[in-house]
Scaffold this motif. Structure first.
Motif, PDB file in Angstrom:
ATOM      1  N   UNK A  52       0.731  -1.245   0.074  1.00 40.95           N
ATOM      2  CA  UNK A  52       0.244   0.050  -0.170  1.00 40.95           C
ATOM      3  C   UNK A  52       0.949   1.236  -0.154  1.00 40.95           C
ATOM      4  N   UNK A  53       1.864   1.109   0.759  1.00 39.75           N
ATOM      5  CA  UNK A  53       2.454   2.310   0.943  1.00 39.75           C
ATOM      6  C   UNK A  53       3.531   2.550  -0.371  1.00 39.75           C
ATOM      7  N   UNK A  54       4.010   1.521  -1.027  1.00 37.24           N
ATOM      8  CA  UNK A  54       4.812   1.556  -2.285  1.00 37.24           C
ATOM      9  C   UNK A  54       3.987   2.272  -3.206  1.00 37.24           C
ATOM     10  N   UNK A  55       2.434   1.796  -3.187  1.00 34.32           N
ATOM     11  CA  UNK A  55       1.528   2.219  -4.526  1.00 34.32           C
ATOM     12  C   UNK A  55       1.078   3.501  -4.170  1.00 34.32           C
ATOM     13  N   UNK A  56       1.030   3.928  -2.917  1.00 36.15           N
ATOM     14  CA  UNK A  56       0.642   5.295  -2.522  1.00 36.15           C
ATOM     15  C   UNK A  56       1.807   6.340  -2.761  1.00 36.15           C
ATOM     16  N   UNK A  57       3.096   5.905  -2.404  1.00 33.22           N
ATOM     17  CA  UNK A  57       4.208   6.843  -2.635  1.00 33.22           C
ATOM     18  C   UNK A  57       4.250   6.975  -4.307  1.00 33.22           C
ATOM     19  N   UNK A  58       4.370   6.140  -5.307  1.00 37.04           N
ATOM     20  CA  UNK A  58       4.330   6.123  -6.436  1.00 37.04           C
ATOM     21  C   UNK A  58       3.075   7.009  -7.102  1.00 37.04           C
ATOM     22  N   UNK A  59       1.806   6.985  -6.300  1.00 37.63           N
ATOM     23  CA  UNK A  59       0.818   7.602  -7.142  1.00 37.63           C
ATOM     24  C   UNK A  59       0.459   8.834  -6.354  1.00 37.63           C
ATOM     25  N   UNK A  60       1.644   9.333  -5.268  1.00 37.28           N
ATOM     26  CA  UNK A  60       1.102  10.472  -4.459  1.00 37.28           C
ATOM     27  C   UNK A  60       1.073  11.909  -5.225  1.00 37.28           C
ATOM     28  N   UNK A  61       1.574  12.009  -6.465  1.00 37.24           N
ATOM     29  CA  UNK A  61       1.252  12.954  -7.214  1.00 37.24           C
ATOM     30  C   UNK A  61      -0.144  13.079  -7.977  1.00 37.24           C
ATOM     31  N   UNK A  62      -1.028  11.984  -7.655  1.00 33.68           N
ATOM     32  CA  UNK A  62      -2.256  11.914  -8.113  1.00 33.68           C
ATOM     33  C   UNK A  62      -3.319  12.232  -7.031  1.00 33.68           C
ATOM     34  N   UNK A  63      -2.824  12.228  -5.614  1.00 29.60           N
ATOM     35  CA  UNK A  63      -3.698  12.635  -4.536  1.00 29.60           C
ATOM     36  C   UNK A  63      -4.214  13.991  -4.652  1.00 29.60           C
ATOM     37  N   UNK A  64      -5.690  14.271  -4.617  1.00 24.55           N
ATOM     38  CA  UNK A  64      -5.955  15.596  -4.640  1.00 24.55           C
ATOM     39  C   UNK A  64      -5.834  16.292  -3.368  1.00 24.55           C
ATOM     40  N   UNK A  65      -5.180  17.386  -3.319  1.00 26.89           N
ATOM     41  CA  UNK A  65      -4.633  17.899  -2.039  1.00 26.89           C
ATOM     42  C   UNK A  65      -5.764  18.684  -1.376  1.00 26.89           C
ATOM     43  N   UNK A  66      -6.896  18.832  -2.015  1.00 31.16           N
ATOM     44  CA  UNK A  66      -8.230  19.496  -1.511  1.00 31.16           C
ATOM     45  C   UNK A  66      -8.833  18.546  -0.482  1.00 31.16           C
ATOM     46  N   UNK A  67      -8.453  17.220  -0.446  1.00 32.63           N
ATOM     47  CA  UNK A  67      -9.074  16.183   0.141  1.00 32.63           C
ATOM     48  C   UNK A  67      -8.123  15.608   1.217  1.00 32.63           C
ATOM     49  N   UNK A  68      -8.652  14.886   2.243  1.00 31.65           N
ATOM     50  CA  UNK A  68      -7.964  14.323   3.648  1.00 31.65           C
ATOM     51  C   UNK A  68      -7.086  13.333   2.851  1.00 31.65           C
ATOM     52  N   UNK A  69      -5.845  13.290   3.326  1.00 31.58           N
ATOM     53  CA  UNK A  69      -4.858  12.041   2.967  1.00 31.58           C
ATOM     54  C   UNK A  69      -5.446  10.641   3.408  1.00 31.58           C
ATOM     55  N   UNK A  70      -5.855  10.557   4.801  1.00 31.31           N
ATOM     56  CA  UNK A  70      -5.870   9.402   5.376  1.00 31.31           C
ATOM     57  C   UNK A  70      -7.024   8.413   4.590  1.00 31.31           C
ATOM     58  N   UNK A  71      -8.105   9.002   4.112  1.00 33.13           N
ATOM     59  CA  UNK A  71      -9.107   8.201   3.303  1.00 33.13           C
ATOM     60  C   UNK A  71      -8.462   7.751   2.084  1.00 33.13           C
ATOM     61  N   UNK A  72      -7.487   8.493   1.398  1.00 32.74           N
ATOM     62  CA  UNK A  72      -7.135   8.067  -0.068  1.00 32.74           C
ATOM     63  C   UNK A  72      -5.966   6.756   0.503  1.00 32.74           C
ATOM     64  N   UNK A  73      -5.169   7.106   1.609  1.00 32.73           N
ATOM     65  CA  UNK A  73      -4.318   5.831   1.920  1.00 32.73           C
ATOM     66  C   UNK A  73      -5.107   4.747   2.319  1.00 32.73           C
TER      67      UNK A  73
END
Length: 188
Positions: A52-73
């Protein structure tokens, strides 16, 4: 969202190894906890948390900064766990089943016993229900945050949490852990 989290994300996106370690350290308890509760096996949970962390770190540029990070993770971790559970269901069982030993603990261990029974019941709940239930009760996410994390309608999340509760209670009653409640008093 705190500026320090945005700074940490920016450092991760810049490829800073120390920032990535800090990112994992910051969220590993929540991610591992969800994986462990969904899978019920420590090694599998560690593997899925790491994936999960590998995938999250690879996709971090796709995270919508207007939303909370925890639900995304948590959504990423939940998806990894669901994938593993699907593989498990397709894989034929090759060994003898481990026998469950009867709990012979003294009466003062009744809270621990109830916890074990709830864990056993939760393991038998449909994956989607279990994931929504754990995110609501353990991660303390709102229904809306869970809906975003699971990419499903708000009403569906509410239904899944309710059905998980219902199934857990039904299983506890069948195992005679909970007393049967008169029909008129059954309101969950």
């Amino acid at each position: 969202m705190s500026d320090s989290l945005h700074e940490l994300v920016d450092r991760c996106l810049a490829g800073e190894q120390a920032a990535m370690v800090q990112f994992v350290d910051r969220f590993q308890g929540q991610i591992f906890g969800l994986c462990y509760r969904m899978l019920g096996h420590r090694q599998d949970a560690e593997d899925m948390a790491q994936e999960s962390f590998v995938r999250a770190l690879r996709s971090l540029s796709h995270w919508d900064r207007t939303r909370d990070l925890i639900p995304w993770l948590l959504a990423i971790a939940g998806n990894r766990c669901r994938s593993l559970l699907a593989i498990r269901r397709r894989r034929p069982h090759t060994g003898p089943l481990a026998e469950q030993l009867a709990d012979e603990s003294p009466a003062d261990d009744s809270a621990r016993h109830l916890g074990e029974e709830v864990e056993r019941a939760l393991a038998n709940v449909r994956t989607e229900y279990r994931q929504a239930f754990l995110q609501f009760h353990e991660q303390e996410l709102s229904y809306q945050e869970i809906a975003v994390a699971l990419n499903c309608p708000l009403g569906t999340v509410k239904t899944w949490v309710h059905r998980a509760r219902r199934e857990i209670i039904d299983q506890l009653r069948k195992r005679e852990v909970l007393a049967e409640v008169p029909h008129a008093m059954r309101r969950i």
